[in-house]
Motif scaffolding. Structure first.
Motif, mmCIF file in Angstrom:
data_model
loop_
_atom_site.group_PDB
_atom_site.id
_atom_site.type_symbol
_atom_site.label_atom_id
_atom_site.label_comp_id
_atom_site.label_asym_id
_atom_site.label_seq_id
_atom_site.Cartn_x
_atom_site.Cartn_y
_atom_site.Cartn_z
ATOM 1 N N SER A 95 0.846 -1.197 0.000
ATOM 2 C CA SER A 95 0.000 0.000 0.000
ATOM 3 C C SER A 95 0.878 1.242 0.000
ATOM 4 C CB SER A 95 -0.921 -0.001 1.223
ATOM 5 O OG SER A 95 -1.885 -1.019 1.116
ATOM 6 N N SER A 96 0.249 2.408 -0.095
ATOM 7 C CA SER A 96 1.009 3.665 -0.062
ATOM 8 C C SER A 96 1.870 3.709 1.189
ATOM 9 C CB SER A 96 0.068 4.872 -0.038
ATOM 10 O OG SER A 96 -0.643 4.987 -1.238
ATOM 11 N N LEU A 97 3.136 4.003 0.998
ATOM 12 C CA LEU A 97 4.055 4.166 2.124
ATOM 13 C C LEU A 97 4.127 5.650 2.452
ATOM 14 C CD1 LEU A 97 6.873 1.737 0.983
ATOM 15 C CD2 LEU A 97 4.899 1.263 2.447
ATOM 16 N N LEU A 98 4.024 5.992 3.690
ATOM 17 C CA LEU A 98 3.964 7.395 4.098
ATOM 18 C C LEU A 98 5.004 7.672 5.174
ATOM 19 C CD1 LEU A 98 0.073 7.521 4.277
ATOM 20 C CD2 LEU A 98 1.514 8.251 2.384
ATOM 21 N N PRO A 99 6.280 7.607 4.820
ATOM 22 C CA PRO A 99 7.330 7.757 5.832
ATOM 23 C C PRO A 99 7.368 9.134 6.484
ATOM 24 C CG PRO A 99 8.281 7.789 3.639
ATOM 25 C CD PRO A 99 6.830 7.437 3.473
ATOM 26 N N ASP A 100 6.807 10.140 5.826
ATOM 27 C CA ASP A 100 6.852 11.497 6.364
ATOM 28 C C ASP A 100 5.557 11.919 7.055
ATOM 29 O OD1 ASP A 100 9.457 11.801 5.414
ATOM 30 O OD2 ASP A 100 8.731 12.398 3.431
ATOM 31 N N ALA A 101 4.599 10.988 7.182
ATOM 32 C CA ALA A 101 3.328 11.337 7.837
ATOM 33 C C ALA A 101 3.581 11.626 9.320
ATOM 34 C CB ALA A 101 2.331 10.198 7.692
ATOM 35 N N PRO A 102 2.953 12.661 9.851
ATOM 36 C CA PRO A 102 3.147 12.981 11.273
ATOM 37 C C PRO A 102 2.515 11.901 12.147
ATOM 38 C CG PRO A 102 1.430 14.352 10.330
ATOM 39 C CD PRO A 102 2.030 13.580 9.186
ATOM 40 N N SER A 103 2.985 11.789 13.358
ATOM 41 C CA SER A 103 2.500 10.730 14.244
ATOM 42 C C SER A 103 1.001 10.827 14.517
ATOM 43 C CB SER A 103 3.275 10.728 15.557
ATOM 44 O OG SER A 103 3.132 11.966 16.218
ATOM 45 N N ASP A 104 0.439 12.032 14.504
ATOM 46 C CA ASP A 104 -0.996 12.148 14.766
ATOM 47 C C ASP A 104 -1.850 11.739 13.560
ATOM 48 O OD1 ASP A 104 -0.342 14.368 13.229
ATOM 49 O OD2 ASP A 104 -1.521 15.777 14.437
ATOM 50 N N PHE A 105 -1.228 11.429 12.431
ATOM 51 C CA PHE A 105 -1.937 10.912 11.257
ATOM 52 C C PHE A 105 -2.419 9.485 11.521
ATOM 53 C CE2 PHE A 105 -1.766 8.453 7.280
ATOM 54 C CZ PHE A 105 -2.616 9.189 6.486
ATOM 55 N N TRP A 106 -1.624 8.715 12.267
ATOM 56 C CA TRP A 106 -1.879 7.285 12.485
ATOM 57 C C TRP A 106 -2.839 7.100 13.658
ATOM 58 C CZ3 TRP A 106 -0.137 5.105 8.343
ATOM 59 C CH2 TRP A 106 0.974 5.636 7.706
ATOM 60 N N THR A 107 -4.111 6.907 13.353
ATOM 61 C CA THR A 107 -5.131 6.753 14.387
ATOM 62 C C THR A 107 -5.940 5.479 14.139
ATOM 63 O OG1 THR A 107 -6.809 7.972 13.142
ATOM 64 C CG2 THR A 107 -5.367 9.264 14.606
ATOM 65 N N VAL A 108 -6.613 5.018 15.164
ATOM 66 C CA VAL A 108 -7.520 3.883 15.015
ATOM 67 C C VAL A 108 -8.588 4.216 13.978
ATOM 68 C CG1 VAL A 108 -9.254 2.475 16.190
ATOM 69 C CG2 VAL A 108 -7.084 3.019 17.344
ATOM 70 N N GLU A 109 -9.097 5.435 14.026
ATOM 71 C CA GLU A 109 -10.141 5.853 13.097
ATOM 72 C C GLU A 109 -9.660 5.762 11.647
ATOM 73 O OE1 GLU A 109 -9.186 7.730 15.793
ATOM 74 O OE2 GLU A 109 -10.898 7.206 17.044
ATOM 75 N N LEU A 110 -8.409 6.110 11.405
ATOM 76 C CA LEU A 110 -7.836 6.017 10.063
ATOM 77 C C LEU A 110 -7.954 4.593 9.543
ATOM 78 C CD1 LEU A 110 -5.907 7.186 7.743
ATOM 79 C CD2 LEU A 110 -4.101 6.102 9.100
ATOM 80 N N PHE A 111 -7.572 3.618 10.363
ATOM 81 C CA PHE A 111 -7.563 2.233 9.909
ATOM 82 C C PHE A 111 -8.970 1.651 9.809
ATOM 83 C CE2 PHE A 111 -3.244 2.789 11.698
ATOM 84 C CZ PHE A 111 -2.572 2.673 10.490
ATOM 85 N N VAL A 112 -9.887 2.107 10.658
ATOM 86 C CA VAL A 112 -11.284 1.675 10.546
ATOM 87 C C VAL A 112 -11.871 2.203 9.238
ATOM 88 C CG1 VAL A 112 -13.609 1.940 11.523
ATOM 89 C CG2 VAL A 112 -11.659 1.428 13.019
ATOM 90 N N GLU A 113 -11.619 3.462 8.935
ATOM 91 C CA GLU A 113 -12.115 4.046 7.685
ATOM 92 C C GLU A 113 -11.480 3.380 6.470
ATOM 93 O OE1 GLU A 113 -14.655 6.096 7.039
ATOM 94 O OE2 GLU A 113 -15.036 5.818 9.174
ATOM 95 N N GLU A 114 -10.202 3.035 6.584
ATOM 96 C CA GLU A 114 -9.542 2.350 5.475
ATOM 97 C C GLU A 114 -10.192 0.990 5.221
ATOM 98 O OE1 GLU A 114 -5.114 1.054 3.979
ATOM 99 O OE2 GLU A 114 -5.558 0.957 6.115
ATOM 100 N N LEU A 115 -10.494 0.254 6.281
ATOM 101 C CA LEU A 115 -11.161 -1.037 6.127
ATOM 102 C C LEU A 115 -12.546 -0.857 5.518
ATOM 103 C CD1 LEU A 115 -11.339 -4.076 6.517
ATOM 104 C CD2 LEU A 115 -12.033 -3.644 8.900
ATOM 105 N N ARG A 116 -13.275 0.141 5.980
ATOM 106 C CA ARG A 116 -14.598 0.426 5.415
ATOM 107 C C ARG A 116 -14.471 0.734 3.922
ATOM 108 N NH1 ARG A 116 -16.618 4.034 9.076
ATOM 109 N NH2 ARG A 116 -17.530 2.297 10.173
ATOM 110 N N ASN A 117 -13.474 1.507 3.562
ATOM 111 C CA ASN A 117 -13.244 1.829 2.156
ATOM 112 C C ASN A 117 -12.890 0.577 1.353
ATOM 113 O OD1 ASN A 117 -12.751 3.984 0.033
ATOM 114 N ND2 ASN A 117 -10.774 2.957 0.056
ATOM 115 N N LEU A 118 -12.131 -0.315 1.964
ATOM 116 C CA LEU A 118 -11.771 -1.565 1.302
ATOM 117 C C LEU A 118 -13.017 -2.369 0.962
ATOM 118 C CD1 LEU A 118 -9.584 -3.776 0.562
ATOM 119 C CD2 LEU A 118 -9.977 -4.640 2.862
ATOM 120 N N VAL A 119 -13.905 -2.518 1.933
ATOM 121 C CA VAL A 119 -15.096 -3.337 1.734
ATOM 122 C C VAL A 119 -16.075 -2.669 0.771
ATOM 123 C CG1 VAL A 119 -17.115 -4.341 2.868
ATOM 124 C CG2 VAL A 119 -14.863 -4.461 3.961
#
Length: 127
Positions: free
Chosen positions: A92-116
């Motif tokens: 998947s997209s690699l985001l080495p420069d993303a700030p630490s507050d980018f990585w949230t539980v909500e981000l991954f829940v929304e990503e899964l929803r988008n996947l489905v």
């Protein structure tokens, strides 16, 4: 395509046992997610699926799905198996420069929803 080929793969840490699939096909996709993409792969059982599909959620963030590949053998009982890598790792997209507050539980829940729902899996594929 998958007949008996997923017996073991070379991994950076050594060999991983993969199990044996009776017969299947595999299709990979890059699913748009905002300005990024989520990589997914559906391993389809031969014939019409007779059981609910399984979406394999890997550990993370930062660890791709590869160590979960042996779960493809669940397809031997008539179900499709969907693997994906969370954004920020694997294929998947690699985001080495993303700030630490980018990585949230909500981000991954929304990503899964988008996947489905964003992938628009056929009715027999989606949960």
């Amino acid at each position: 395509m998958c007949d008996l080929i997923l017996t073991e793969i070379r991994h950076s840490q050594g060999w991983l046992y993969m199990g044996l699939l009776k017969s299947c096909t595999a299709e990979s996709h890059r699913i748009p997610y905002g300005d990024h993409f989520t990589w997914s792969q559906m391993v389809r059982a031969t014939g019409t699926p007779t059981r609910a599909p399984v979406i394999v959620l890997h550990g993370g963030p930062g660890m791709p799905h590869d160590y979960c590949r042996s779960m493809a053998t669940l397809g031997n009982d008539g179900r499709n198996i969907i693997f994906y890598d969370q954004i920020g790792c694997g294929r998947s997209s690699l985001l080495p420069d993303a700030p630490s507050d980018f990585w949230t539980v909500e981000l991954f829940v929304e990503e899964l929803r988008n996947l489905v729902f964003g992938r628009r899996y056929a009715a027999d594929d989606a949960l």
